[in-house]
Design an enzyme around this catalytic site. Structure first.
Site, PDB file in Angstrom:
ATOM      1  N   TYR A  38      37.248  66.075  38.764  1.00 19.11           N
ATOM      2  CA  TYR A  38      37.677  66.116  37.369  1.00 19.11           C
ATOM      3  C   TYR A  38      36.896  67.172  36.595  1.00 19.11           C
ATOM      4  O   TYR A  38      35.777  67.537  36.962  1.00 19.11           O
ATOM      5  CB  TYR A  38      37.487  64.758  36.701  1.00 19.11           C
ATOM      6  CG  TYR A  38      38.480  63.707  37.119  1.00 19.11           C
ATOM      7  CD1 TYR A  38      39.780  63.706  36.611  1.00 19.11           C
ATOM      8  CD2 TYR A  38      38.131  62.707  38.019  1.00 19.11           C
ATOM      9  CE1 TYR A  38      40.694  62.743  36.983  1.00 19.11           C
ATOM     10  CE2 TYR A  38      39.045  61.735  38.407  1.00 19.11           C
ATOM     11  CZ  TYR A  38      40.321  61.757  37.887  1.00 19.11           C
ATOM     12  OH  TYR A  38      41.220  60.797  38.273  1.00 19.11           O
ATOM     13  N   GLY A 180      51.696  42.697  40.535  1.00 17.61           N
ATOM     14  CA  GLY A 180      50.314  42.446  40.908  1.00 17.61           C
ATOM     15  C   GLY A 180      49.572  41.710  39.824  1.00 17.61           C
ATOM     16  O   GLY A 180      49.395  42.234  38.716  1.00 17.61           O
ATOM     17  N   GLY A 181      49.121  40.492  40.127  1.00 20.71           N
ATOM     18  CA  GLY A 181      48.422  39.667  39.144  1.00 20.71           C
ATOM     19  C   GLY A 181      46.925  39.657  39.339  1.00 20.71           C
ATOM     20  O   GLY A 181      46.263  38.659  39.050  1.00 20.71           O
ATOM     21  N   ILE A 184      43.382  44.420  37.424  1.00 20.50           N
ATOM     22  CA  ILE A 184      43.968  45.600  36.772  1.00 20.50           C
ATOM     23  C   ILE A 184      45.320  45.269  36.158  1.00 20.50           C
ATOM     24  O   ILE A 184      45.617  45.643  35.021  1.00 20.50           O
ATOM     25  CB  ILE A 184      44.089  46.758  37.780  1.00 20.50           C
ATOM     26  CG1 ILE A 184      42.695  47.246  38.197  1.00 20.50           C
ATOM     27  CG2 ILE A 184      44.889  47.915  37.181  1.00 20.50           C
ATOM     28  CD1 ILE A 184      42.704  48.313  39.268  1.00 20.50           C
ATOM     29  N   ASP A 311      33.400  52.380  46.443  1.00 20.17           N
ATOM     30  CA  ASP A 311      34.653  51.867  46.989  1.00 20.17           C
ATOM     31  C   ASP A 311      34.826  52.240  48.452  1.00 20.17           C
ATOM     32  O   ASP A 311      35.489  51.528  49.218  1.00 20.17           O
ATOM     33  CB  ASP A 311      35.846  52.423  46.199  1.00 20.17           C
ATOM     34  CG  ASP A 311      35.911  51.902  44.781  1.00 20.17           C
ATOM     35  OD1 ASP A 311      35.044  51.098  44.396  1.00 20.17           O
ATOM     36  OD2 ASP A 311      36.827  52.315  44.046  1.00 20.17           O
ATOM     37  N   ALA A 319      32.516  49.402  39.725  1.00 19.37           N
ATOM     38  CA  ALA A 319      31.655  50.505  39.320  1.00 19.37           C
ATOM     39  C   ALA A 319      30.185  50.118  39.356  1.00 19.37           C
ATOM     40  O   ALA A 319      29.336  50.924  39.759  1.00 19.37           O
ATOM     41  CB  ALA A 319      32.042  50.966  37.910  1.00 19.37           C
ATOM     42  N   HIS A 443      21.059  27.915  19.770  1.00 17.43           N
ATOM     43  CA  HIS A 443      22.171  27.076  19.289  1.00 17.43           C
ATOM     44  C   HIS A 443      22.553  27.509  17.878  1.00 17.43           C
ATOM     45  O   HIS A 443      21.673  27.727  17.033  1.00 17.43           O
ATOM     46  CB  HIS A 443      21.758  25.605  19.285  1.00 17.43           C
ATOM     47  CG  HIS A 443      22.784  24.707  18.645  1.00 17.43           C
ATOM     48  ND1 HIS A 443      23.918  24.307  19.297  1.00 17.43           N
ATOM     49  CD2 HIS A 443      22.844  24.163  17.398  1.00 17.43           C
ATOM     50  CE1 HIS A 443      24.636  23.542  18.491  1.00 17.43           C
ATOM     51  NE2 HIS A 443      24.000  23.440  17.328  1.00 17.43           N
TER      52      HIS A 443
END
Length: 476
Positions: A38, A180-181, A184, A311, A319, A443
């Site tokens: 990138y 896809g559940g 992401i 990955d 990450a 608290h």
């Protein structure tokens, strides 16, 4: 003639793992060259992943709060798309600009290019201007990440997106189908629902976020039953594109098929590592048929002077795992006796509500044959949660019944991910539920629910009926 340059340590990939490795190695006195495809450092995560998605999820959270304000009599406004895009871009710009400054301050040489192996000590770089060069190295840290999994039977159509496409916000479809559940898919569903889409989520498994414990996911699903059309144990069989819509065929576990039209489809069925894209065989590297590269605890591959992180080396593809591995790999490259051996790696779905867990899940612990017990404190008994309109959450501790040692934890609720810090530290220190119960929590706070769940485990709870209480015969 192809230009050749020499480097002591090369890091291939400038995502969270790669830049962490490069910066740590530079701090240890190594001469470092960082190669990133990138234009800006940060890899997929900062440029087209974690950071822009969290910026958009922040906007979704604001919309969620506005909906709550409407219940209290306020008149909230829907955000403007251009302003949302501007906030996303500014967030990414600030992060990537900071990284460039850090690289310069440390003397890290940054090259914008993609790289493949020429041999075990040399990369062939392809630059943005179309030229190529060779980069020789003494040591290399591979941090080339992963890419989205595509469904090959889908037609080519600009209305069929992967997660990178979805983050562009090129349009807000009236009807969005999410395939896809997992994390992401649900995060993007959260964003688009907040911006006005009617969202259908299709998941082939019998629950959303299959990696998490089902009791936590059920709480999430219960709170979102009116926000999304959720279809479990359902597969996408076909898609046909017309000018008016994308017509899909969905089939459930009973082989009952239905057809429906959508204006866009987001495919979020997972990611695969990029080990098959680097000509690893030229370096003698072993890559399995899924694209993963095997490493030892020092993150060395089968080629001793080449290390790998993130990955590329296995699940979970997160990450923060890559960043810690980057530090270890840099230290190993510098000759230090570092190892990557965490007891817990936290996972977070930044949905509404958030779903988060660390250490072993209950189902993982039982699969390992551990004598497992759990203690779950409902946020309906938390003053802070109720005062914030978040009484539907839960804090769950998973512990060994024989030793009382904490082995995992899970939460569902607002800011659940922020509560994992204490719990992950407790796991790394080998804490017991008694240790957590005796730790004084502020608290009223949400993290107080951690201590209260531990009190429930130990039978010292006073904020709920105590199942381990001893009753005087006169009151029994």
């Amino acid at each position: 003639m192809t230009q050749t340059t020499q480097a002591q340590l090369v890091v291939l990939g400038g995502g969270p793992g790669g830049y962490s490795a490069a910066f740590r190695a530079a701090d240890l006195g190594l001469q470092v060259t960082l190669v990133e495809r990138y234009e800006r450092l940060g890899g997929v995560c900062l440029n087209v992943g974690c950071i822009p998605s969290k910026a958009l999820l922040h906007i979704a959270g604001v919309v969620e709060e506005n909906e709550h304000l409407a219940e209290l009599g306020f008149a909230p406004q829907q955000p403007e798309l251009a302003a949302v895009q501007r906030f996303r871009d500014q967030t990414v710009e600030r992060m990537t600009t900071n990284l460039s400054a850090l690289a310069k301050e440390r003397g890290v040489t940054v090259i914008q290019a993609t790289g493949v192996f020429e041999d075990s000590h040399q990369l062939r770089l392809s630059h943005a201007n179309g030229t190529e060069s060779l980069l020789r190295f003494e040591q290399l840290i591979l941090a080339v990440g992963s890419r989205v999994v595509a469904l090959p039977f889908l037609p080519k159509d600009e209305r069929i997106w992967d997660s990178t496409d979805a983050l562009k916000l090129s349009q807000i479809p009236k009807r969005l189908l999410v395939i896809g559940g997992g994390i992401i898919g649900l995060e993007m569903a959260t964003v688009y629902r907040a911006l006005g889409s009617a969202v259908t989520i299709v998941e082939a498994a019998d629950q959303l976020i299959p990696a998490a414990d089902s009791d936590l996911v059920r709480l999430y699903q219960r709170q979102n039953k009116d926000r999304f059309d959720i279809r479990l144990k359902t597969r996408l069989d076909s898609v046909s594109a017309t000018e008016a819509a994308l017509n899909v065929t969905l089939t459930d576990a009973n082989d009952q098929s239905v057809s429906a039209d959508f204006d866009a489809i987001l495919v979020a069925v997972g990611r695969r590592p990029n080990g098959d894209l680097i000509q690893a065989e030229k370096a003698g590297l072993t890559v399995d048929d899924r694209g993963f590269v095997a490493v030892d605890e020092q993150l060395r591959t089968n080629v001793a002077h080449i290390l790998a992180i993130g990955d590329l080396v296995g699940q979970p593809m997160l990450a923060h795992k890559a960043s810690h591995q980057g530090h270890v790999a840099a230290e190993v490259a510098a000759g230090e006796p570092a190892r990557f051996a965490p007891l817990a790696i936290p996972s977070i779905a930044y949905t509404h509500p958030e779903v988060a867990w660390t250490g072993l899940t209950e189902k993982e612990a039982k699969a390992q044959g551990l004598n497992v017990r759990t203690a779950a404190f409902p946020w309906s008994a938390s003053g802070r949660a109720l005062a914030s309109g978040q009484g539907n959450g839960r804090t769950k501790l998973i512990y060994d019944a024989d030793s009382d040692r904490l082995i995992g934890a899970g939460l569902v609720g607002a800011h659940a991910g922020e509560l994992l810090g204490e719990l992950t530290l407790a796991l790394e220190f080998g804490a017991s539920t008694e240790d957590l119960a005796l730790t004084i929590h502020g608290h009223p706070t949400l993290h107080e629910t951690v201590g209260l769940a531990a009190e429930l485990a130990g039978g010292t709870i006073t904020d709920l009926p105590n199942p381990l209480a001893k009753r005087h015969p006169a009151t029994a």
